[in-house]
Write a protein that holds these residues in place. Structure first.
Motif, mmCIF file in Angstrom:
data_model
loop_
_atom_site.group_PDB
_atom_site.id
_atom_site.type_symbol
_atom_site.label_atom_id
_atom_site.label_comp_id
_atom_site.label_asym_id
_atom_site.label_seq_id
_atom_site.Cartn_x
_atom_site.Cartn_y
_atom_site.Cartn_z
ATOM 1 N N THR A 61 0.840 -1.190 0.000
ATOM 2 C CA THR A 61 0.000 0.000 0.000
ATOM 3 C C THR A 61 0.876 1.240 0.000
ATOM 4 O O THR A 61 1.966 1.255 0.566
ATOM 5 C CB THR A 61 -0.945 0.038 1.209
ATOM 6 O OG1 THR A 61 -0.179 0.021 2.420
ATOM 7 C CG2 THR A 61 -1.882 -1.166 1.200
ATOM 8 N N ALA A 62 0.389 2.282 -0.650
ATOM 9 C CA ALA A 62 1.103 3.550 -0.738
ATOM 10 C C ALA A 62 0.095 4.677 -0.600
ATOM 11 O O ALA A 62 -0.984 4.628 -1.193
ATOM 12 C CB ALA A 62 1.838 3.652 -2.079
ATOM 13 N N SER A 63 0.442 5.693 0.170
ATOM 14 C CA SER A 63 -0.471 6.814 0.371
ATOM 15 C C SER A 63 0.328 8.107 0.409
ATOM 16 O O SER A 63 1.472 8.142 0.861
ATOM 17 C CB SER A 63 -1.274 6.654 1.667
ATOM 18 O OG SER A 63 -0.402 6.586 2.788
ATOM 19 N N LEU A 64 -0.307 9.161 -0.092
ATOM 20 C CA LEU A 64 0.316 10.480 -0.130
ATOM 21 C C LEU A 64 -0.204 11.329 1.020
ATOM 22 O O LEU A 64 -1.358 11.215 1.426
ATOM 23 C CB LEU A 64 0.026 11.169 -1.459
ATOM 24 C CG LEU A 64 0.562 10.469 -2.709
ATOM 25 C CD1 LEU A 64 0.144 11.241 -3.950
ATOM 26 C CD2 LEU A 64 2.069 10.321 -2.646
ATOM 27 N N SER A 65 0.671 12.217 1.496
ATOM 28 C CA SER A 65 0.284 13.076 2.611
ATOM 29 C C SER A 65 -0.471 14.309 2.150
ATOM 30 O O SER A 65 -1.074 15.007 2.948
ATOM 31 C CB SER A 65 1.537 13.508 3.392
ATOM 32 O OG SER A 65 2.436 14.202 2.544
ATOM 33 N N ALA A 66 -0.410 14.623 0.849
ATOM 34 C CA ALA A 66 -1.067 15.816 0.334
ATOM 35 C C ALA A 66 -1.298 15.650 -1.152
ATOM 36 O O ALA A 66 -0.851 14.680 -1.760
ATOM 37 C CB ALA A 66 -0.216 17.059 0.615
ATOM 38 N N MET A 74 5.349 10.308 0.442
ATOM 39 C CA MET A 74 4.564 9.080 0.340
ATOM 40 C C MET A 74 4.980 8.110 1.430
ATOM 41 O O MET A 74 6.167 7.972 1.748
ATOM 42 C CB MET A 74 4.778 8.439 -1.041
ATOM 43 C CG MET A 74 3.976 7.159 -1.258
ATOM 44 S SD MET A 74 4.226 6.450 -2.913
ATOM 45 C CE MET A 74 5.909 5.796 -2.743
ATOM 46 N N LEU A 75 4.000 7.428 2.009
ATOM 47 C CA LEU A 75 4.236 6.352 2.954
ATOM 48 C C LEU A 75 3.928 5.030 2.277
ATOM 49 O O LEU A 75 2.911 4.897 1.594
ATOM 50 C CB LEU A 75 3.362 6.519 4.201
ATOM 51 C CG LEU A 75 3.640 7.747 5.071
ATOM 52 C CD1 LEU A 75 2.626 7.822 6.212
ATOM 53 C CD2 LEU A 75 5.062 7.727 5.618
ATOM 54 N N VAL A 76 4.805 4.052 2.451
ATOM 55 C CA VAL A 76 4.592 2.718 1.887
ATOM 56 C C VAL A 76 4.557 1.704 3.017
ATOM 57 O O VAL A 76 5.260 1.842 4.028
ATOM 58 C CB VAL A 76 5.680 2.346 0.860
ATOM 59 C CG1 VAL A 76 5.602 3.235 -0.346
ATOM 60 C CG2 VAL A 76 7.062 2.397 1.484
ATOM 61 N N THR A 77 3.726 0.669 2.827
ATOM 62 C CA THR A 77 3.577 -0.370 3.839
ATOM 63 C C THR A 77 3.564 -1.722 3.152
ATOM 64 O O THR A 77 2.722 -1.966 2.283
ATOM 65 C CB THR A 77 2.269 -0.194 4.638
ATOM 66 O OG1 THR A 77 2.180 1.156 5.120
ATOM 67 C CG2 THR A 77 2.222 -1.157 5.808
ATOM 68 N N VAL A 78 4.487 -2.603 3.529
ATOM 69 C CA VAL A 78 4.447 -3.970 3.026
ATOM 70 C C VAL A 78 3.566 -4.780 3.960
ATOM 71 O O VAL A 78 3.383 -4.417 5.127
ATOM 72 C CB VAL A 78 5.860 -4.590 2.928
ATOM 73 C CG1 VAL A 78 6.749 -3.746 2.026
ATOM 74 C CG2 VAL A 78 6.481 -4.754 4.305
ATOM 75 N N PRO A 79 2.957 -5.874 3.498
ATOM 76 C CA PRO A 79 2.085 -6.671 4.357
ATOM 77 C C PRO A 79 2.787 -7.075 5.661
ATOM 78 O O PRO A 79 3.919 -7.573 5.652
ATOM 79 C CB PRO A 79 1.773 -7.898 3.496
ATOM 80 C CG PRO A 79 1.844 -7.370 2.102
ATOM 81 C CD PRO A 79 2.976 -6.388 2.113
ATOM 82 N N GLY A 80 2.114 -6.804 6.772
ATOM 83 C CA GLY A 80 2.665 -7.131 8.079
ATOM 84 C C GLY A 80 3.657 -6.133 8.622
ATOM 85 O O GLY A 80 4.156 -6.292 9.745
ATOM 86 N N GLY A 81 3.950 -5.070 7.833
ATOM 87 C CA GLY A 81 4.925 -4.077 8.255
ATOM 88 C C GLY A 81 4.275 -2.786 8.694
ATOM 89 O O GLY A 81 3.056 -2.657 8.764
ATOM 90 N N LYS A 82 5.108 -1.788 8.997
ATOM 91 C CA LYS A 82 4.616 -0.470 9.388
ATOM 92 C C LYS A 82 4.819 0.507 8.235
ATOM 93 O O LYS A 82 5.615 0.261 7.317
ATOM 94 C CB LYS A 82 5.344 0.027 10.631
ATOM 95 C CG LYS A 82 6.834 0.223 10.444
ATOM 96 C CD LYS A 82 7.482 0.734 11.736
ATOM 97 C CE LYS A 82 8.990 0.970 11.539
ATOM 98 N NZ LYS A 82 9.633 1.493 12.765
ATOM 99 N N ALA A 83 4.102 1.621 8.295
ATOM 100 C CA ALA A 83 4.219 2.632 7.251
ATOM 101 C C ALA A 83 5.585 3.306 7.335
ATOM 102 O O ALA A 83 6.017 3.729 8.420
ATOM 103 C CB ALA A 83 3.110 3.669 7.397
ATOM 104 N N LEU A 84 6.268 3.397 6.191
ATOM 105 C CA LEU A 84 7.613 3.975 6.131
ATOM 106 C C LEU A 84 7.654 5.048 5.063
ATOM 107 O O LEU A 84 6.989 4.942 4.029
ATOM 108 C CB LEU A 84 8.641 2.887 5.811
ATOM 109 C CG LEU A 84 8.748 1.739 6.828
ATOM 110 C CD1 LEU A 84 9.580 0.596 6.244
ATOM 111 C CD2 LEU A 84 9.342 2.232 8.131
ATOM 112 N N GLU A 85 8.466 6.075 5.293
ATOM 113 C CA GLU A 85 8.550 7.179 4.358
ATOM 114 C C GLU A 85 9.368 6.784 3.136
ATOM 115 O O GLU A 85 10.503 6.309 3.256
ATOM 116 C CB GLU A 85 9.173 8.398 5.027
ATOM 117 C CG GLU A 85 9.145 9.642 4.167
ATOM 118 C CD GLU A 85 9.624 10.869 4.906
ATOM 119 O OE1 GLU A 85 9.839 11.904 4.239
ATOM 120 O OE2 GLU A 85 9.782 10.811 6.145
ATOM 121 N N ALA A 86 8.782 6.991 1.961
ATOM 122 C CA ALA A 86 9.484 6.674 0.725
ATOM 123 C C ALA A 86 10.702 7.573 0.566
ATOM 124 O O ALA A 86 10.689 8.743 0.965
ATOM 125 C CB ALA A 86 8.551 6.851 -0.467
#
Length: 274
Positions: A61-66, A74-86
């Motif tokens: 999953t990937a999401s933008l802050s604005a 952008m924050l990215v999250t792999v399954p089972g992981g935490k959101a990390l800054e791209a």
């Protein structure tokens, strides 16, 4: 009255979509759409069109802050992981571990862009313009990057309609999750408009259909809760091989559009085929 049912943005090429209530749409597409990509160790663009290397991106999953110019964060999250800054080493390491090979996230790739493309061995899934390729083989193909650095396969806006999805579900014997086709907009229309038709969306957005969207292996892969469905390629090839203007025959679903007048798309907006 026909309406916009869903808006989906893909900040990271081949990763899962963000579901939005509204978004600005310019000549370059949805604000923030496909502005990041993964690069492999050979500097090829990460695309699930080669599932052996990149199919796992569909579960990221990937999401933008604005939106707008600030959409770089952008924050990215792999399954089972935490959101990390791209753009940082932690995100690159998490994606590398998940995908099983070294990768890095970037908005600024090399000028010579290429990606790996696996050609399905299902009869009818290779388009006329690639008739010389080997079914089940891997190719390196050029990638189009927009003037603003986006990573589109062809056009800036991809749409599907509820009518076409219902028809496909009947042909396939079960409903087909639209996530398999990675659209930007899902429109409540009885059928896809013909190439060249204009579509008014909401108060000010105006788009024109360009060509139907050629399909690759991606619709048959697992997308989140939707499991892998290899038989879907057979259904598509059997019922949706059409003439793509100026290109030849190909198995298609959905359609690309160009933006004639920029505007804001909102879920629930009225949709009119002009």
């Amino acid at each position: 009255m026909h309406r916009v049912l869903d808006i989906r943005r893909h900040p990271l090429k081949s990763a899962a979509a963000e579901h939005l209530d509204e978004v600005v749409v310019t000549a370059d597409g949805l604000d923030g759409d496909r502005i990041w990509t993964c690069l492999g160790a050979d500097d090829t663009v990460g695309s699930a069109k080669q599932p052996r290397l990149w199919g796992g991106l569909l579960a990221v999953t990937a999401s933008l802050s604005a939106q707008g110019d600030a959409a770089a964060d952008m924050l990215v999250t792999v399954p089972g992981g935490k959101a990390l800054e791209a753009g940082g080493p932690e995100a690159d390491a998490a994606l590398s571990d998940w995908l099983g090979h070294p990768v890095r996230l970037t908005r600024h790739p090399p000028k010579q862009l290429k990606r790996h493309h696996w050609w399905p061995d299902e009869p009818g899934m290779i388009p006329d313009w690639a008739a010389g390729v080997e079914p089940g083989g891997d190719d390196l193909v050029a990638v189009r990057a927009g003037a603003d650095g986006r990573f589109f396969d062809f056009g800036p806006l991809h749409l599907v309609t509820t009518g076409a999805l219902a028809r496909l579900g009947a042909e396939h014997g079960e409903a087909v999750d639209p996530a398999r086709f990675r659209p930007n907009l899902i429109l409540d229309l009885p059928a896809d408009p013909e190439p060249g038709q204009r579509i008014a969306i909401g108060a000010d957005l105006l788009v024109k259909t360009v060509v139907p969207t050629p399909r690759c292996v991606i619709p048959s892969l697992a997308h989140g809760a939707a499991p892998a469905d290899p038989a879907l390629l057979k259904t598509l090839a059997s019922h949706h091989r059409v003439d793509v203007p100026e290109y030849g025959r190909a198995t298609c679903f959905g359609f690309y559009a160009e933006i004639l007048a920029a505007g804001t798309a909102r879920t629930g907006d009225e949709v009119r085929v002009l």
